[in-house]
Design an enzyme around this catalytic site. Structure first.
Site, PDB file in Angstrom:
ATOM      1  N   CYS A  90      -3.268   4.821  -2.129  1.00 56.15           N
ATOM      2  CA  CYS A  90      -2.783   3.531  -2.629  1.00 56.15           C
ATOM      3  C   CYS A  90      -3.900   2.530  -2.906  1.00 56.15           C
ATOM      4  O   CYS A  90      -3.682   1.554  -3.621  1.00 56.15           O
ATOM      5  CB  CYS A  90      -1.810   2.920  -1.635  1.00 56.15           C
ATOM      6  SG  CYS A  90      -0.472   4.023  -1.157  1.00 56.15           S
ATOM      7  N   HIS A 361       4.420  -0.018  -8.120  1.00 60.01           N
ATOM      8  CA  HIS A 361       3.231   0.435  -7.395  1.00 60.01           C
ATOM      9  C   HIS A 361       2.777   1.805  -7.906  1.00 60.01           C
ATOM     10  O   HIS A 361       3.011   2.818  -7.265  1.00 60.01           O
ATOM     11  CB  HIS A 361       3.559   0.472  -5.902  1.00 60.01           C
ATOM     12  CG  HIS A 361       2.522   1.093  -5.026  1.00 60.01           C
ATOM     13  ND1 HIS A 361       1.162   1.070  -5.301  1.00 60.01           N
ATOM     14  CD2 HIS A 361       2.644   1.777  -3.842  1.00 60.01           C
ATOM     15  CE1 HIS A 361       0.511   1.701  -4.345  1.00 60.01           C
ATOM     16  NE2 HIS A 361       1.385   2.150  -3.445  1.00 60.01           N
ATOM     17  N   CYS A 391      -1.618  -1.049   2.809  1.00 57.50           N
ATOM     18  CA  CYS A 391      -1.619   0.140   3.642  1.00 57.50           C
ATOM     19  C   CYS A 391      -1.920   1.328   2.742  1.00 57.50           C
ATOM     20  O   CYS A 391      -1.722   1.270   1.528  1.00 57.50           O
ATOM     21  CB  CYS A 391      -0.281   0.316   4.349  1.00 57.50           C
ATOM     22  SG  CYS A 391       1.148   0.442   3.251  1.00 57.50           S
ATOM     23  N   GLY A 393      -1.789   5.727   2.391  1.00 58.12           N
ATOM     24  CA  GLY A 393      -1.289   6.986   2.891  1.00 58.12           C
ATOM     25  C   GLY A 393      -2.315   7.745   3.713  1.00 58.12           C
ATOM     26  O   GLY A 393      -3.501   7.716   3.422  1.00 58.12           O
TER      27      GLY A 393
END
Length: 406
Positions: A90, A361, A391, A393
Site C-alpha cells: 500500500c 485505493h 498501514c 500489508g
C-alpha cells in the site's frame, strides 16, 4: 546537504476495478500518461537531467510485471532513463519518494520521478498474493488459525505468538481490520459513521472543485475521456450504510460502506534537489521534511500509521500539534479510527476532503496520490505542514512529513 522538494504532481481519476471507467486501460499506458502530465508542468526541466524513474506497484506481475518502471521509460521515448519497480504494497509509491529523498540527500542525483500504479482490473492469476501454492509452509498453522477465526462467530484475536505460532504475513487485509476493531474496541457504529464522513466530505470537495484541481483526465481505448473518480457517492447516509452486510466474517464489522473498494489508477511526483529547483528558477510546491517506516504483527497491520508517524515526526523535530493537516489512508475505518485516536489527531484535521473509502485505493498508486492530495489540501486550506501515513500489508506502517512552500 541539499533538501528534497516536490515541483510537480499528477494523478489519474480512480476507477472501480473490473466494472469501472478505467478497466480497459493497461497499467503501462496509464502510467506513461500520468508521468508525462507531471513532467509537462515543469517545462524548464530537461528530461535528460532525470536520474531515475522509480515506480511503486503493490502487486507487480502480469501486465504490471517485467520491471514496469523501465518499460514505461522506454514507452515514453526516454531510452536514457533507467527505471525500477518497487513494492511495499500500500505504500509502494511513498517508498519511491523516500528513495528519491535519500538519493538527493546523499548527493547521488538531482531529479527523480516517483510514480505509482495499480490496475486491479487487469490482474491475472499471476498477480494474486493469495495463491496457496506460493505460500511458505512455515506459516501454515497461522493461515489455518486465520481461517478458523474468520469462519467463527464471536471470535476475538490474540497474539498468535502466545500459542507458539508465527503470525500470518499472507493474511487478508479484511481479517486484520476485524482483528483490530475487536482489540481496540471500535464499534460498527464508529466505522459506519466514519465511512459516511468520508463520502460526505468527498462529495463536498467535488462541489467546491478540490478534486478537480489534482486530476488529469485520461482517455480509454474506446475514446472516452474520464475526468472524475468513480467512487464518491452523493447523499450517503448513516441509515443507508447500516443496512450493509459484513464481508469478511459472519458476525463481522467491516462492510462495503466502511472500507475502501478495489481500484485502478496511477499517480506521479517530480522530486528534485532545492539547488536544482533554484537553478531552473522553479518555486517548489513542498519540501519533504522526513519519512518513517515501521513494522508490527501482520495480523494487526492497521495500527502501522501510529509508530511510523511518531518516527517521521521525531525525525522532523515536530509533534502532532505542529501538523496542520493529516492524511491517513482509509483502507478500513477499523484501522483509521484507532490510529488517529492513538496519535491524538484532531478529527477536524484528518482527511478533510474525504479519503480512500470514498475516493479509492489503487495499492501502488496510493502513496503518490496522497502526496498530491496533501499538497493540494495544504494549498486549498492555506496551511503549512502536512503528514501522510498508511498501514501496509504484511504488518508495516509508513509516514512522511511535508512542508508546503507555495
Amino acid at each position: 546537504m541539499p533538501e528534497a522538494v516536490i515541483v510537480s504532481t499528477a494523478r489519474s481519476p480512480i476507477g472501480r476495478a473490473f466494472k469501472g471507467s478505467l478497466k480497459d486501460l493497461r497499467p503501462d499506458d496509464i502510467t506513461a500518461t500520468i508521468i508525462q502530465a507531471a513532467l509537462a508542468k515543469v517545462p524548464e526541466l530537461d528530461p535528460r537531467d532525470i536520474e531515475d524513474l522509480m515506480l511503486g506497484c503493490g502487486l507487480p506481475g502480469g501486465e504490471q510485471g517485467s520491471n514496469l518502471g523501465r518499460i514505461v521509460a522506454v514507452q515514453m521515448g526516454m531510452d536514457h532513463l533507467p527505471g525500477t519497480t518497487i513494492t511495499r504494497y500500500c505504500s509502494s509509491s511513498l517508498q519511491t519518494t523516500r528513495m528519491a529523498l535519500h538519493a538527493i540527500k546523499a548527493g547521488e542525483g538531482d531529479v527523480f520521478i516517483s510514480a505509482g500504479v495499480e490496475m486491479v482490473s487487469r490482474f491475472t492469476k499471476g498477480n494474486s498474493d493469495s495463491l496457496p501454492d506460493t505460500h511458505n509452509p512455515l506459516f501454515a498453522d497461522a493461515e489455518a488459525r486465520t481461517a478458523e477465526v474468520a469462519a467463527s462467530e464471536g471470535a476475538s484475536w490474540h497474539d498468535p505468538r502466545e500459542d507458539g505460532i508465527v503470525p500470518d504475513p499472507y493474511i487478508a487485509m479484511g481479517q486484520t481490520a476485524e482483528n483490530l476493531a475487536r482489540i481496540k474496541g471500535v464499534t460498527r457504529q464508529d466505522m459506519d459513521e466514519f465511512g459516511v464522513r468520508s463520502q460526505n466530505l468527498a462529495e463536498e470537495a467535488i462541489k467546491n472543485g478540490f478534486w478537480e484541481r489534482e486530476i488529469t483526465p485520461v482517455t480509454t481505448p474506446d475514446g472516452t475521456v474520464v475526468s472524475k473518480d468513480d467512487g464518491p457517492r452523493a447523499g450517503v447516509t448513516l441509515e443507508g450504510v447500516q443496512g450493509l452486510k459484513p464481508v469478511f466474517r459472519p458476525d463481522g464489522l467491516v462492510t462495503a460502506g466502511n472500507c475502501c473498494p478495489l481500484n485502478d489508477g496511477a499517480a506521479a511526483v517530480v522530486i528534485m534537489s532545492d539547488t536544482k529547483a533554484r537553478e531552473l528558477g522553479l518555486t517548489p510546491l513542498a519540501r519533504v521534511v522526513s519519512t518513517g517506516v515501521t513494522g508490527l504483527s501482520p495480523e494487526i497491520m492497521g495500527l502501522g500509521p501510529v509508530e511510523a508517524s511518531k518516527q517521521a515526526l521525531g525525525r522532523a523535530g515536530l509533534t502532532v500539534d505542529d501538523i496542520d493537516l493529516f492524511e491517513i489512508n482509509e483502507a478500513f475505518a477499523a484501522q483509521v479510527i484507532p490510529s488517529y485516536r492513538d496519535l491524538n489527531i484532531p478529527l477536524e484535521k484528518l482527511n478533510v476532503n474525504g479519503g480512500a473509502i470514498a475516493v479509492g485505493h489503487p495499492f501502488g498508486m496510493t502513496g503518490a496520490r496522497i502526496t498530491g492530495t496533501l499538497i493540494n489540501s495544504l494549498q486549498f486550506h492555506d496551511k503549512q505542514f502536512g503528514l501522510e501515513t498508511m498501514c501496509v500489508g504484511g504488518g508495516q506502517g509508513m509516514a512522511m512529513v511535508i512542508e508546503r512552500l507555495s
